[in-house]
Design a protein around this motif. Structure first.
Motif, PDB file in Angstrom:
ATOM      1  N   GLU A 184       0.378  -1.363   0.207  1.00 38.82           N
ATOM      2  CA  GLU A 184      -0.194  -0.039  -0.168  1.00 38.82           C
ATOM      3  C   GLU A 184       1.248   1.027   0.290  1.00 38.82           C
ATOM      4  N   THR A 187       3.049   1.423  -3.188  1.00 38.07           N
ATOM      5  CA  THR A 187       1.527   2.659  -3.884  1.00 38.07           C
ATOM      6  C   THR A 187       1.816   3.772  -4.350  1.00 38.07           C
ATOM      7  N   ARG A 256       1.077  -2.075  -9.266  1.00 41.21           N
ATOM      8  CA  ARG A 256       0.517  -2.191  -8.963  1.00 41.21           C
ATOM      9  C   ARG A 256      -0.499  -3.985  -8.678  1.00 41.21           C
ATOM     10  N   GLU A 257       0.526  -4.028 -10.533  1.00 36.74           N
ATOM     11  CA  GLU A 257      -0.336  -5.153 -10.793  1.00 36.74           C
ATOM     12  C   GLU A 257       0.221  -6.676 -11.065  1.00 36.74           C
TER      13      GLU A 257
END
Ligand SMILES: Cc1cc2nc3c(=O)[nH]c(=O)nc-3n(C[C@H](O)[C@H](O)[C@H](O)COP(=O)(O)O)c2cc1C
Length: 364
Positions: A184, A187, A256-257
Motif C-alpha cells: 500500500e 503504491t 500495482r498489478e
C-alpha cells in the motif's frame, strides 16, 4: 546453479556481461564491479588502478557525480548504495581470482567522492557461489510465481552479511498482512513520484528506447528490462517512444498489478544512519550479496525504492515527512533506518541484462 537468466543480447552495450572474465589482474576486478546493481543503471562510478611491484595493486573506487539522478536521489543515497554494490562484486572477484583484498572505506576525508580503496595482495583463490552468480544477476521486473519463501531460507539470506558487514541488517515482510502494508505504501509513493514533475522528468532522462540509443549510451533503463513477455518487449521497441506520462502510467500499473501482488516477500536493508556514506556503502554490499545469493538459488529480486525516494524528496523540498514516518513505523526501531527496499520470489520468466559502459570507459 539455476540462473533464470536470459543470455545478454548482441551488441557492444552488453559485451561487459560476456567478456568480464577475460580481463586480467586488477582490471578484471573492475570488470566484475561494473556488473553490479545500481539505481536506474546510471553507473555512478569511476575506477583507478595502480599496479605495485609484488604482483598486487591498489584499486580506487570513486563516485561519478556527473551521473547523479537529480530529484530522484537528491542526497545521493542510491548513488552510494550502488557504489557499495560494485565494491562487493569487486571483493568477491578479488578473492575468487587469488587476491587478498583489503578494503578501506572513504579513505580521503577531504574527498567524499573517493568511496573506497581496495589493496590487492596475492592470496589464496576462494571460489564462491556469489562470485559465480555475478554474470547471471539481473534485476527482475516481471511477475513472480505464487510460491512462498520458506522461513529458513529468509533467515539464511538475513545472515549473508553478518560476518564482515555488521552495520546493515535485513528486515523481512513476508506474512500476507505485512506484505499488504508495504504494498500500500509503495503504491502511494509511486503515485507521489509521478505526480512530482521534477522526479518524473529525472526518471525519463535515463530511458533508452532503441537499440541505437543503447549502443550510443550504454546505461539507463531499457524496454527489455521492464519485465514484459519477450513478444511484447519486441513490439514495444518498434512502436514510437511513449510519452513521459504514458511511461509513468505504465510503471504505476506494473507496480500495482505485477511487482507488488506477486512478491513472495519484501526485504528492507536497515542501517543505523541512512545519511552516513559508510552505512550506505556497507548496506549496498549487503544488497548485492542478497541479489547474488538469490540468483544462485534460482530466485529473483526486484528493487522497489519508492518510499525512500519520496522520503528524501520531502526532506529536500521541505514538505511534511510523510514517508519518513511510514518508514519509521515499518522499521519499528528508533535505532535503525531504512536504506533500501526490494521484493524477492520465484521468477515466472528470466530477466534481461541491462547495458553497461566498458571497463575502458570507467577507468581514469
Ligand atoms: C540503490 C538502488 C536502487 C534501485 N531502485 C530501483 C527501483 O526503485 N525500481 C527498480 O525497478 N529498480 C531499481 N534498482 C535496480 C536498478 O535499476 C538496476 O540495478 C539497474 O538498472 C541495473 O540493472 P541490473 O541490476 O539488472 O544489472 C535499484 C538498484 C539500486 C542499487
Amino acid at each position: 546453479m539455476t540462473t533464470h537468466s536470459a543470455r545478454p543480447p548482441k551488441g557492444t552495450a552488453f559485451d561487459a556481461w560476456r567478456n568480464w572474465r577475460d580481463h586480467e589482474g586488477a582490471e578484471g576486478i573492475v570488470a566484475a564491479g561494473i556488473l553490479a546493481a545500481n539505481a536506474r543503471n546510471v553507473q555512478p562510478w569511476r575506477f583507478a588502478v595502480d599496479a605495485d611491484d609484488e604482483g598486487g595493486a591498489r584499486l580506487r573506487l570513486y563516485a561519478d557525480l556527473s551521473r547523479r539522478q537529480g530529484a530522484l536521489d537528491p542526497f545521493d543515497r542510491e548513488l552510494y548504495v550502488g557504489l557499495g554494490c560494485a565494491l562487493e562484486n569487486m571483493v568477491l572477484a578479488a578473492r575468487a581470482r587469488g587476491f587478498a583484498p583489503h578494503v578501506e572505506l572513504l579513505p580521503d576525508d577531504g574527498d567524499p567522492a573517493h568511496a573506497a580503496t581496495v589493496r590487492l595482495e596475492r592470496g589464496e583463490a576462494t571460489a564462491s557461489e556469489l562470485y559465480d552468480a555475478i554474470p547471471y544477476r539481473h534485476t527482475n521486473r516481471g511477475p513472480f510465481r505464487p510460491q512462498p519463501m520458506p522461513e529458513p531460507l529468509l533467515q539464511e539470506i538475513a545472515g549473508l552479511g553478518r560476518a564482515d558487514l555488521p552495520a546493515p541488517a535485513l528486515l523481512w515482510f513476508s506474512e500476507e498482512k505485512d506484505r499488504a502494508r508495504v504494498a500500500e505504501h509503495l503504491t502511494a509513493a509511486t503515485e507521489a513520484i509521478i505526480a512530482d514533475e521534477d522526479q518524473s522528468l529525472a526518471g525519463h532522462r535515463w530511458f533508452r528506447k532503441s537499440d541505437r540509443d543503447i549502443e550510443r549510451s550504454p546505461d539507463g533503463m531499457t524496454v527489455d528490462t521492464q519485465g514484459m513477455p519477450p513478444l511484447l518487449s519486441a513490439l514495444g521497441k518498434r512502436l514510437p517512444s511513449p510519452s513521459r506520462r504514458t511511461a509513468d502510467r505504465f510503471w504505476l500499473r506494473q507496480t500495482r498489478e505485477v511487482h507488488l501482488p506477486t512478491a513472495a516477500a519484501f526485504g528492507m536493508v536497515t542501517v543505523p544512519d541512512a545519511t552516513s556514506l559508510r552505512d550506505r556503502i556497507q548496506g549496498g554490499r549487503l544488497l548485492q550479496r542478497i541479489h547474488l545469493f538469490a540468483t544462485a538459488r534460482g530466485l529473483a529480486v526486484g528493487h522497489l525504492n519508492m518510499m525512500t525516494v519520496r522520503a528524501d524528496r520531502e526532506r529536500q523540498t521541505g514538505q511534511p515527512p510523510r514517508f519518513d514516518s511510514v518508514l519509521a513505523e515499518l522499521v519499528g526501531d528508533p535505532d535503525r533506518q531504512t536504506l533500501v527496499t526490494f521484493r524477492i520470489g520465484h521468477p515466472a520468466q528470466p530477466a534481461a541484462a541491462a547495458p553497461r559502459r566498458s571497463v575502458a570507459a570507467v577507468l581514469r
